[in-house]
Write a protein that holds these residues in place. Structure first.
Motif, short mmCIF file in Angstrom:
data_model
loop_
_atom_site.label_atom_id
_atom_site.label_comp_id
_atom_site.label_asym_id
_atom_site.label_seq_id
_atom_site.Cartn_x
_atom_site.Cartn_y
_atom_site.Cartn_z
N LYS A 343 0.83 -1.21 0.00
CA LYS A 343 0.00 0.00 0.00
C LYS A 343 0.86 1.26 0.00
O LYS A 343 0.56 2.24 -0.69
N THR A 344 1.96 1.24 0.76
CA THR A 344 2.77 2.46 0.94
C THR A 344 4.17 2.35 0.39
O THR A 344 4.86 3.36 0.29
N MET A 345 4.63 1.15 0.07
CA MET A 345 6.00 0.89 -0.38
C MET A 345 7.03 1.08 0.73
O MET A 345 8.24 1.13 0.47
N GLU A 346 6.58 1.14 1.97
CA GLU A 346 7.49 1.31 3.10
C GLU A 346 8.01 -0.05 3.57
O GLU A 346 7.29 -1.05 3.56
N ALA A 347 9.29 -0.08 3.97
CA ALA A 347 9.88 -1.31 4.49
C ALA A 347 9.19 -1.69 5.81
O ALA A 347 9.00 -0.85 6.68
N LYS A 348 8.85 -2.96 5.92
CA LYS A 348 8.13 -3.42 7.11
C LYS A 348 9.00 -3.37 8.36
O LYS A 348 8.49 -3.17 9.47
N THR A 349 10.31 -3.55 8.20
CA THR A 349 11.19 -3.63 9.37
C THR A 349 12.01 -2.36 9.62
O THR A 349 12.71 -2.27 10.61
N VAL A 350 11.91 -1.39 8.69
CA VAL A 350 12.67 -0.14 8.85
C VAL A 350 11.71 1.04 8.63
O VAL A 350 11.55 1.52 7.51
N PRO A 351 11.05 1.51 9.67
CA PRO A 351 10.10 2.61 9.51
C PRO A 351 10.78 3.82 8.86
O PRO A 351 11.90 4.19 9.21
N GLY A 352 10.08 4.39 7.87
CA GLY A 352 10.61 5.58 7.20
C GLY A 352 11.42 5.28 5.95
O GLY A 352 11.76 6.19 5.19
N LEU A 353 11.72 4.00 5.68
CA LEU A 353 12.47 3.62 4.49
C LEU A 353 11.50 3.09 3.43
O LEU A 353 10.69 2.21 3.72
N TYR A 354 11.57 3.65 2.23
CA TYR A 354 10.67 3.27 1.15
C TYR A 354 11.49 2.85 -0.08
O TYR A 354 12.63 3.29 -0.25
N ALA A 355 10.89 2.02 -0.93
CA ALA A 355 11.53 1.65 -2.20
C ALA A 355 10.46 1.65 -3.28
O ALA A 355 9.35 1.14 -3.06
N ILE A 356 10.78 2.23 -4.44
CA ILE A 356 9.80 2.37 -5.51
C ILE A 356 10.45 2.14 -6.87
O ILE A 356 11.68 2.08 -6.99
N GLY A 357 9.61 2.01 -7.90
CA GLY A 357 10.10 1.92 -9.27
C GLY A 357 10.86 0.65 -9.56
O GLY A 357 10.58 -0.42 -9.00
N GLU A 358 11.84 0.76 -10.44
CA GLU A 358 12.58 -0.40 -10.92
C GLU A 358 13.45 -1.02 -9.84
O GLU A 358 13.88 -2.17 -9.97
N ALA A 359 13.72 -0.30 -8.75
CA ALA A 359 14.52 -0.85 -7.66
C ALA A 359 13.82 -2.04 -7.01
O ALA A 359 14.47 -2.90 -6.41
N VAL A 360 12.49 -2.09 -7.15
CA VAL A 360 11.68 -3.14 -6.51
C VAL A 360 11.51 -4.32 -7.47
O VAL A 360 11.58 -4.16 -8.69
N ASP A 361 11.28 -5.50 -6.92
CA ASP A 361 11.08 -6.70 -7.71
C ASP A 361 9.69 -6.71 -8.36
O ASP A 361 8.83 -7.54 -8.06
N VAL A 362 9.46 -5.73 -9.23
CA VAL A 362 8.26 -5.66 -10.06
C VAL A 362 8.74 -5.18 -11.42
O VAL A 362 9.29 -4.09 -11.53
N THR A 363 8.55 -6.00 -12.45
CA THR A 363 9.07 -5.67 -13.79
C THR A 363 7.97 -5.81 -14.83
O THR A 363 7.34 -6.86 -14.93
#
Length: 385
Positions: A343-363
């Motif tokens: 929903k938010t792209m936020e890391a579950k174990t590191v509050p405040g850290l997000y990952a989006i776009g091609e960096a994520v395992d979605v192609t």
């Protein structure tokens, strides 16, 4: 300086995220390693930017978790991005298979994103080489700047000549996030062994259906001096793994039984002649030579014709590799979706850290799908910051 969010990467997803968060009143800093933002946007679509695909949906994406992309894609659709494009008076057109392009230049999309960032007073700095990223007391520190939120939007390692690296994965691992092994996608495949003969057809293309371990793609295939390329092959390459075959249907519009039927209606014709009527001459001759049915159809047994027909419908190549990240348009793999909130792209174990776009395992597939993921994941994070 203290910010509400620092976004690493001034590409499609990073700028979209920054604009969204900035317009929500967040104080946002974008750090871009290159001398200008949006370099991949500028070269995409032959300089006209295939900025989305009107039919984009979860089925058009590869991921270890095929359900992960559903939430973001449902909340920010191709129509939403098209509305933004039209609000800036950017003329566009649809090419084949739902692909939307600018009539003018990809630069219009970059300028639109920068204008959206300006509406939110986003600060954009280019030519910044990010070194260490520290995290303590609930704040991320990048150089002299701090923020309670950090967004990884630096993409994957495809097209290194554009400055692409695996920085996103190194940073994710530093914070304990798993990474699905990255590999080149939407990439030409190379041929060796018995398939070397086909490299002599360099420059020849044909409308085919190509398939690796995933869906079949009906588009053009192109023979190159190293192997296979063209949209159909690039699509299949995202699903291909070393050692596997790629199957090509050279005559996708022919119904089963067409060759025995041709024998009855034109017994004095040859397979080579029939193939020349349907395919580029050099390709037709090569296929006919490999099938070795040199006599007139009337002198061929039906069983031999059915076997040739089956081979033409599923001609298998076993690539000996690909042209790698240097020629790959995108990357399969990346920061594991199991580590992130869909929903938010936020890391579950590191509050405040997000990952989006091609960096994520979605192609996404070829044809604007990866940009739509960039916009949708950027909005998901931007709305959460």
């Amino acid at each position: 300086m203290q910010y509400d969010a620092i976004i690493l990467g001034g590409g499609a997803s990073g700028l979209m995220c920054a604009a969204r968060a900035g317009q929500r009143g967040r104080r946002v800093l974008v750090l871009e390693r290159a001398e200008k933002v949006g370099k991949k946007i500028l070269i995409s679509g032959g300089g006209r930017c295939n900025f989305t695909n009107i039919g984009a949906g979860p089925a058009n994406y590869l991921s270890a978790n095929p359900h992960f992309a559903k939430s973001a894609l449902a909340r920010y659709t191709p129509r939403d991005f098209l509305d933004l494009v039209e609000s800036y008076g950017i003329a566009w057109h649809e090419k084949t298979l739902g692909q939307l392009f600018c009539d003018g230049s990809a630069r219009q999309i970059v300028e639109m994103l920068l204008a959206e960032c300006a509406k939110g007073d986003v600060e954009v700095r280019c030519g910044v080489e990010v070194g260490a990223v520290d995290h303590s007391d609930g704040l991320f520190r990048v150089g002299e700047d701090t923020a309670p939120a950090l967004v990884i939007a630096t993409g994957g390692p495809s097209i290194p000549k554009m400055g692409a690296t695996g920085f996103a994965y190194d940073l994710a691992r530093r914070f304990g996030l798993k990474v699905v092994e990255p590999r080149p996608a939407l990439v030409p495949l190379t041929l060796g062994g018995e398939d070397v003969l086909f490299r002599e057809l360099s420059g020849v293309s044909a409308d085919v259906t190509a398939q690796a371990s995933g869906p079949a793609f009906r588009e053009a295939a192109l023979f190159t001096h190293r192997g296979l390329s063209g949209p159909a092959i690039l699509q299949a390459s995202s699903y291909w793994r070393p050692g596997e075959e790629v199957a090509v249907n050279f005559l996708p519009d022919r119904a089963p039984g067409w060759l025995p039927e041709a024998k009855r209606t034109a017994p004095r014709t040859t397979l080579r002649t029939l193939l020349r009527d349907a395919l580029p001459e050099r390709l037709a001759d090569t296929l006919a030579e490999r099938l070795a049915l040199h006599r007139e159809l009337g002198n061929q047994p039906d069983a031999a014709l059915r076997a040739a027909e089956a081979r033409l419908a599923r001609w298998t190549f076993r690539p000996n590799g690909s042209e790698g990240f240097a020629k790959a348009e995108v990357t399969v793999g990346g920061i594991a979706t199991s580590e992130l909130s869909s929903k938010t792209m936020e890391a579950k174990t590191v509050p405040g850290l997000y990952a989006i776009g091609e960096a994520v395992d979605v192609t996404g597939w070829l044809g604007g799908y990866n940009f739509q993921w960039a916009w949708a994941s950027g909005v998901a994070a931007g709305d959460a910051l």
